[in-house]
Design a protein around this motif. Structure first.
Motif, PDB file in Angstrom:
ATOM      1  N   ALA A   7       0.754  -1.058  -0.020  1.00 59.99           N
ATOM      2  CA  ALA A   7      -0.040  -0.061  -0.058  1.00 59.99           C
ATOM      3  C   ALA A   7       0.789   1.291  -0.007  1.00 59.99           C
TER       4      ALA A   7
ATOM      5  N   ALA B 100      -5.781   3.934  -4.131  1.00 58.60           N
ATOM      6  CA  ALA B 100      -6.403   4.053  -2.746  1.00 58.60           C
ATOM      7  C   ALA B 100      -7.573   3.501  -3.237  1.00 58.60           C
ATOM      8  N   GLY B 104      -8.357  -0.037  -1.466  1.00 58.14           N
ATOM      9  CA  GLY B 104      -9.388   0.108  -0.495  1.00 58.14           C
ATOM     10  C   GLY B 104     -10.227  -0.871  -0.574  1.00 58.14           C
ATOM     11  N   TRP B 157      -3.416   8.250   1.802  1.00 53.35           N
ATOM     12  CA  TRP B 157      -3.902   7.849   3.035  1.00 53.35           C
ATOM     13  C   TRP B 157      -5.330   8.406   3.330  1.00 53.35           C
ATOM     14  N   TYR B 160      -7.688   6.364   1.079  1.00 55.16           N
ATOM     15  CA  TYR B 160      -7.854   5.321   1.326  1.00 55.16           C
ATOM     16  C   TYR B 160      -8.552   4.795   2.661  1.00 55.16           C
TER      17      TYR B 160
END
Lengths: 318, 282
Positions: A7, B100, B104, B157, B160
């Motif tokens: 990630a 993301a 996600g 972030w 996400y």
């Protein structure tokens, strides 16, 4: 289970895929010229290379020199180490420290040298007009703003204090970017500042007092900054770097001989006000580094604890 | 002329049947209030140096700065810088968005793996993007990719986490219903998970759009990659105070434009959602 790392790097990896060419990107042939990239700072001191490019001096030596004027000098040394830049411009204290930390940097030519004249250098120590400070010795107990701690600023200012008979250990240094210095001095937030052009001129113009020429106090012929490259890169292609050094030296000599052209080339890569450009004190641009002055600088660095032991300066010069 | 039309409470011809009394005035008033706010700020900015509260050499009056910006806006260099800044912004946001959304939705559908990654995400998330500047310089030097690294890291972030919340918010009854009706995995993502997540996703995008601009400018300012930030740095190191403020104003204007753009997008994408519908009919 490695997903989190994935990630994190997902975005970066996408970019990395396109980034592989970075290392050798700077040396492709272009119309018979070898393209080299220089990391410089948009300040007065690097005018000779801009002038050299403008005058075709680098082209005569088979080099298409691209000048990358990033903001601070922070990106230059890492850039040269990583191969992003083929050469860079930096002050000698930074270079000696980097060399002591094991970074394989070598100088190619001189960059900028002090004018050597008290009160008329391209950098100096300034106090507010109404300050009780009369000489560098009075800086004991005062706070002096410099652009970078543990660098050429505090090392040479300490020497000014020492020369004037003061105790350099009693001087407090505070880090402040050059652009903020004129205002800090005028509003009395700081006792003294060490500033270089164009801010030295801006400060002089607003009537503040100059109490010391720290470069001159250190050595009347002080080599302040130099052009440098990464040693492995130089070893790879010594002929190319011979040509580059020759072109740098010629550019410096040209700049030294044509101060008016230096002043006009400054307008092409900075936004310094025309009235300030006319007032600027230009550094001297001798082609060779004054090794004696660098030795003085290195001794001071040892004395002030910037480095632990006497550096081997011979390895610094190419 | 807007003032007269609001004051003389004339017949109100354009008011459609569904919007009773108040909204007509509120609709006119809001942009007007915004403009008044900006004018007040400019007035204050003009007054402070003129009255000598702050030296005009370090804070030039608003009119001088706007004039400098006007002059600058006629140079191609300015628009190249704006283009570079927007390129870093758009590309960074796009990469962060794609990564993301893909990660996600994937991890959102795999609760066990998601549980494994939680602590790592919580560890990485608070690391400020600017702390990566040395790494960016080492990897990519001073070009666009340095900017992208910073922008992508910060924006990833934001989006996400929102996607994860969105995916977790799916109504179990709706999910079960979709299963009972025999919807396949992809169809359920399309008709159940996606609409639930969309409002969260848009919130993430809105936050990220602003942050992306901040980091795009920061990277240029600190690293010296091309764009408005670098122009600011050059002006700063030249002691050109007016230019510095002119470029800062340009950055602010860019932020306003981006924010308006994202809000328009949000309204379009979520026009079916109660948060948007509610506002329109209230």
């Amino acid at each position: 289970m490695r997903r989190p790392l994935a990630a994190l790097t997902a975005g970066a990896a996408l970019l990395a895929a396109t980034a592989c060419g970075a290392q050798g990107a700077s040396s492709e042939e272009d119309g018979g010229l070898t393209t080299l990239t220089a990391g410089v700072i948009p300040i007065v001191d690097v005018a000779p290379v801009y002038l050299g490019v403008e005058q075709g001096i680098f082209a005569e030596h088979g080099i298409d020199l691209r000048l990358e004027s990033g903001s601070g000098g922070a990106a230059i040394v890492p850039g040269v180490i990583s191969g992003e830049f083929d050469l860079g411009f930096s002050n000698l204290v930074s270079l000696i420290v980097a060399r002591e930390e094991g970074l394989p940097l070598v100088t190619l030519s001189n960059g900028a040298t002090t004018v050597g004249e008290q009160g008329a250098d391209f950098g100096g120590v300034f106090v507010p007009a109404d300050s009780p400070v009369e000489s560098a010795a009075d800086l004991e107990g005062a706070t002096v703003a410099i652009n970078n701690l543990n660098n050429i600023g505090d090392t040479t200012v300490r020497e000014s204090v020492r020369e004037a008979g003061g105790d350099p250990a009693a001087v407090e240094f505070l880090e402040l970017p050059f652009p903020d210095m004129p205002a800090a001095l005028e509003t009395g937030q700081i006792d003294a500042v060490w500033a270089v052009e164009p801010f030295a001129s801006i400060i002089r113009e607003s009537g503040e007092r100059e109490i010391a020429s720290n470069f001159v106090d250190t050595h009347e012929n002080l080599s302040v900054a130099a052009y440098f490259a990464a040693e492995p890169r130089v070893a790879e292609d010594p002929e190319l770097f011979d040509e580059l050094t020759a072109a740098l030296e010629e550019s410096l000599a040209y700049a030294e001989a044509h101060p008016d052209e230096v002043r006009s080339v400054i307008t092409t890569y900075t936004e310094i006000d025309q009235s300030v450009i006319e007032e600027l004190t230009l550094p001297r641009f001798p082609a060779d580094i004054d090794t004696d002055s660098v030795q003085t600088l290195a001794d001071l660095m040892v004395e002030d604890g910037l480095i632990d032991s006497e550096p081997d300066l011979d390895t610094l010069y190419r | 002329m807007t003032a007269t039309s609001t004051d003389s409470r004339a017949p109100d011809p354009p008011a459609p049947a569904r919007s009773p009394r108040r909204p007509a005035r509120a609709g006119l008033g809001r942009p007007l209030l915004g403009a008044v706010g900006i004018l007040a700020l400019l007035g204050l900015w003009e007054a402070v140096p003129r009255l000598g509260v702050v030296s005009a050499r370090y804070l030039p009056p608003a009119t001088d700065v706007l004039a400098a910006l006007g002059v600058r806006a006629t140079t191609p260099g300015f628009w190249t810088a704006v283009g570079d800044t927007l390129a870093g912004w758009a590309l960074g946001l796009a990469i962060a968005f794609t990564a993301a959304v893909v990660l996600g939705f994937t991890l959102g559908a795999l609760p066990r793996i998601r549980a494994y990654t939680n602590s790592t995400v919580d560890f990485l998330r608070p690391i400020p993007s600017v702390a990566l500047i040395p790494l960016a310089v080492l990897l990519y030097g001073t070009d666009l990719r340095s900017t992208l690294l910073l922008v992508v890291y910060a924006c990833f972030w934001l989006i996400y986490i929102q996607v994860l919340y969105g995916v977790a918010d799916v109504d179990p009854v709706a999910e079960q219903t979709a299963r009972s009706y025999g919807l396949g995995r992809l169809a359920r993502v399309r008709y159940v998970v996606w609409p639930t997540t969309l409002p969260y996703l848009m919130t993430g995008v809105r936050l990220a759009a602003a942050v992306a601009l901040i980091l795009s400018i920061t990277a240029q300012l600190v690293i010296g990659s091309p764009g408005i930030g670098r122009e600011i740095a050059v002006a700063q190191s030249s002691g050109a105070v007016e230019s510095v403020y002119a470029l800062i104003v340009a950055t602010g204007a860019l932020g306003v434009v981006i924010n308006i753009g994202v809000r328009v997008l949000e309204r379009r994408v979520l026009r079916w959602h109660t948060s948007v519908r509610g506002e329109a009919t209230a």
